[in-house]
Design a protein around this motif. Sequence first.
Motif, mmCIF file in Angstrom:
data_model
loop_
_atom_site.group_PDB
_atom_site.id
_atom_site.type_symbol
_atom_site.label_atom_id
_atom_site.label_comp_id
_atom_site.label_asym_id
_atom_site.label_seq_id
_atom_site.Cartn_x
_atom_site.Cartn_y
_atom_site.Cartn_z
ATOM 1 N N ASP A 82 5.661 1.576 4.045
ATOM 2 C CA ASP A 82 6.383 1.501 5.425
ATOM 3 C C ASP A 82 7.756 1.347 5.047
ATOM 4 O O ASP A 82 7.555 -0.584 5.737
ATOM 5 C CB ASP A 82 5.728 1.221 6.805
ATOM 6 C CG ASP A 82 6.092 0.385 7.584
ATOM 7 O OD1 ASP A 82 6.909 1.171 8.371
ATOM 8 O OD2 ASP A 82 4.925 0.417 9.193
ATOM 9 N N GLY A 83 8.588 1.137 5.288
ATOM 10 C CA GLY A 83 9.817 0.007 5.071
ATOM 11 C C GLY A 83 9.193 -0.463 3.541
ATOM 12 O O GLY A 83 9.739 0.510 2.383
ATOM 13 N N GLU B 17 -4.842 5.424 3.569
ATOM 14 C CA GLU B 17 -3.348 3.741 3.225
ATOM 15 C C GLU B 17 -5.345 3.205 2.840
ATOM 16 O O GLU B 17 -6.389 3.334 3.424
ATOM 17 C CB GLU B 17 -3.131 4.002 5.003
ATOM 18 C CG GLU B 17 -2.478 4.967 4.482
ATOM 19 C CD GLU B 17 -2.311 4.766 6.410
ATOM 20 O OE1 GLU B 17 -2.260 4.148 7.627
ATOM 21 O OE2 GLU B 17 -1.164 5.706 6.587
ATOM 22 N N ILE C 201 1.315 0.751 2.401
ATOM 23 C CA ILE C 201 0.802 1.179 3.425
ATOM 24 C C ILE C 201 -0.906 2.534 2.611
ATOM 25 O O ILE C 201 -1.448 2.003 3.423
ATOM 26 C CB ILE C 201 1.193 1.750 4.414
ATOM 27 C CG1 ILE C 201 1.477 2.979 4.469
ATOM 28 C CG2 ILE C 201 1.679 0.559 5.038
ATOM 29 C CD1 ILE C 201 1.910 3.254 5.468
ATOM 30 N N ARG D 290 6.737 -2.316 2.763
ATOM 31 C CA ARG D 290 5.579 -2.112 2.453
ATOM 32 C C ARG D 290 4.585 -1.358 2.949
ATOM 33 O O ARG D 290 4.543 -0.662 2.847
ATOM 34 C CB ARG D 290 4.442 -2.783 4.241
ATOM 35 C CG ARG D 290 3.396 -3.367 4.317
ATOM 36 C CD ARG D 290 3.168 -4.318 5.439
ATOM 37 N NE ARG D 290 3.465 -3.152 6.476
ATOM 38 C CZ ARG D 290 2.301 -2.629 7.328
ATOM 39 N NH1 ARG D 290 1.375 -2.793 6.878
ATOM 40 N NH2 ARG D 290 2.104 -1.681 8.309
ATOM 41 N N LEU E 26 2.585 4.972 -0.768
ATOM 42 C CA LEU E 26 3.117 5.522 1.265
ATOM 43 C C LEU E 26 3.770 3.966 1.260
ATOM 44 O O LEU E 26 3.031 3.193 0.358
ATOM 45 C CB LEU E 26 2.192 5.592 0.970
ATOM 46 C CG LEU E 26 1.238 7.181 0.922
ATOM 47 C CD1 LEU E 26 0.038 7.245 2.383
ATOM 48 C CD2 LEU E 26 2.324 7.767 1.194
#
Length: 504
Positions: free
Chosen positions: A223-224, A242, A228, A226, A221
Motif C-alpha cells: 500500500d504505497g 495480509e 501489507i 508499506r 503486496l
Amino acid sequence: MDERPEVIVVGAGSAGSVIARRLVDAGKRVLLLEAGGSDENPVIQDPARLGEIWHSSDDWDYFTVPQRHAADRRLHLPRGRVLGGSHSLNAMIYVRCAPQDYDHWESLGNTGWGWKDVLPVFKKIENYDGPPSDLRGTGGLLDVTVDYPLNPIQQSIIDAAVESGIPENPDYNGEELDGVARQQLTIRDGERLSTWRAYAAPILDSPLFTVVTGAWVHRLLLDGTRVIGVEYERAGEVIKIEADQVVLTAGAIDSPRVLLRSGIGPATELARLGIDVVADLPGVGENLHDHLLSPVIFSTDREIEPPIPGTGITQSHLFWRSAPELEVPDTQPIHFSVPMYEDWMEGPAWGFTLMGGIITPASRGRLTLAGPEPRAGVLIDLNALAEEADLLALEASVRQVRAIGTAPALAEGWGAREIYPGPEVDDDASLRDYVRRTVITYHHQVGTCKMGVDELAVVDPRLRVYGVTGLMVADASIMPRVTSGNTNAPTIMIGEKAAEFFLN
Ligand SMILES: Cc1cc2nc3c(=O)[nH]c(=O)nc-3n(C[C@H](O)[C@H](O)[C@H](O)COP(=O)(O)OP(=O)(O)OC[C@H]3O[C@@H](n4cnc5c(N)ncnc54)[C@H](O)[C@@H]3O)c2cc1C
C-alpha cells in the motif's frame, strides 16, 4: 490459519525456520510460507546420500549464465526447495567462521554485528558435544556433533595434512580456524538435523503457528511503500494474504527475486522489465558472490569403505592462508571419501577427492530477472574467477591438496595416485586452465540484499528494507561480505539476530 497472521515468514530454510520459532515462542501469530514440500524423503535424512537430491523436485536447480572466466560453463547452483531449505540438502558442516568477518561487517557501519555481539548468539544456537569450552554452547536447539566414527580414508587425509605441515585443530570453532580438522556436523541420531527439524517442527502443534507448503510467493503486496502482505501461488491458485509484517527468508537467490518482482530494486532495470518502481534500491541483486572449489581426484590401491551409516561422504576439511600475512584463512579445502568426477571425467569406482577451495573471493557478480513474470526465471552471474586474486588463491589451494595426496599416509598407506588433474598438468598455465575448466560452487552464495549504510545497501543494520516499511530480509543474502567458511551457521545466527531485532 483462521485469524490474520501478525507476521508472514517467506521460506522455511536455515534462517526462516529459526525466525518462525522465535517469534511463535514470543507469542506472535506466524504464517510460514514455503514453496517446497515435506522433508520426509529418506534421501534428505540420510547424511550419506548427499547429492542424490540435486536436480530433483526438492532442488530449485538453478544454473548460472555462462561464466566467462570459467571456460564459459554454466555452473549448477542447487538450492533446497523443501522444508529446511538448503539445510535439507547441504553437507551439514557447522562453521562459525572468523571473528574478523563480523568485525569487518561492523566496521562497515553495521553496529551490533561485531564478534563480541554474535559470539553469544552462536553459543545460544549450539548443542555441541565436543570438549567443554567457554567459547562453545551446549544448551541450544541445534545439535553440533564431532563425536562420530571417521571413515579410515578421512583419518588418513588428516594424517597426510599433518605430515605436510598443517597443524591439526581440535576445534576450528574455538580459538582459531586454521588447521586440519574433522568437521562438526548438524546431525542427531544419525539423521540430518536442519533448522526446520530443530526449531520449527517441534512447535507445529502451536495454535499460533501455521505452515503452508507448496506456497510459492510471487510478490509482496504494498500500500504505497508499506508492505501489507504477499501474493503466492499454490496448486495453480493465486492467493493474497495480509499481515502486519513480512520477513523475507527465501535465500540469496530468491529474496532479491521476490523484491525485484515487487518493484523494489534498481529503478532503471525495473523500468526496463516493465515493473512499477516502489523503491529504487540499486543494490538488490548486486554484490553476488560465492566460495569456489576445484577437485583433485585420487585413485587408491585398495577399496575405500562406503560411509558408515549415519555419517557422510565428507568428514574433514582444512583452513589455510595462501600467504602468511593474510588476516584470515583464504582457502578451505574439503575432503570427500569418493571420487567426485565431473561429467567428462572417468576413473575407478573408488577413490577420494581433495577439493581445493577459496573462501575470501574478490570477484563480485549480480543477478536479475529474466522477465517480469514469476516464471520468467532469474539470470545469475557469479562472475566466478573474474579477479586474478581468486585464481591465484584457488591455484595455491589446488597445489596444496595435490601435495597432501603425496604424503606417506595417503601415498604409502593407500597407494594414492592423482588421476585429476593428473601428471600432464605440470606447469602454471595448464593448472590455470584446469582450474577454469573445473571450478564449481562451494554453495555459499550471499550478498544480494546486503546489510549496510551505503548506497548499495538493501537492508539497514536491523535488517529493515530501505525505502519501505513492514519488511525485513533475514537470510544469507544480507551478508555484506561472505564469511571465511561455510555459510549455514552464520545464516542461522542471522535468523536469531533478526528475531531479536523484530521483538525488541
Ligand atoms: C548443496 C549445498 C551444500 C552446502 N553445504 C553446506 C555445509 O555443509 N555447511 C554450511 O555451513 N553451508 C552449506 N551450504 C550453504 C548453506 O546451506 C546456505 O548458506 C544456507 O542454507 C542458506 O540459508 P538461507 O536461509 O539463506 O536459505 P535457504 O536455506 O535456501 O532457505 C530458503 C527457503 O526459501 C524457500 N523459498 C525460496 N523462494 C521462495 C518463494 N518465492 N516463496 C516461498 N518460499 C521460497 C526455499 O524453498 C527455501 O526453503 C550448502 C548449500 C548447498 C546448496
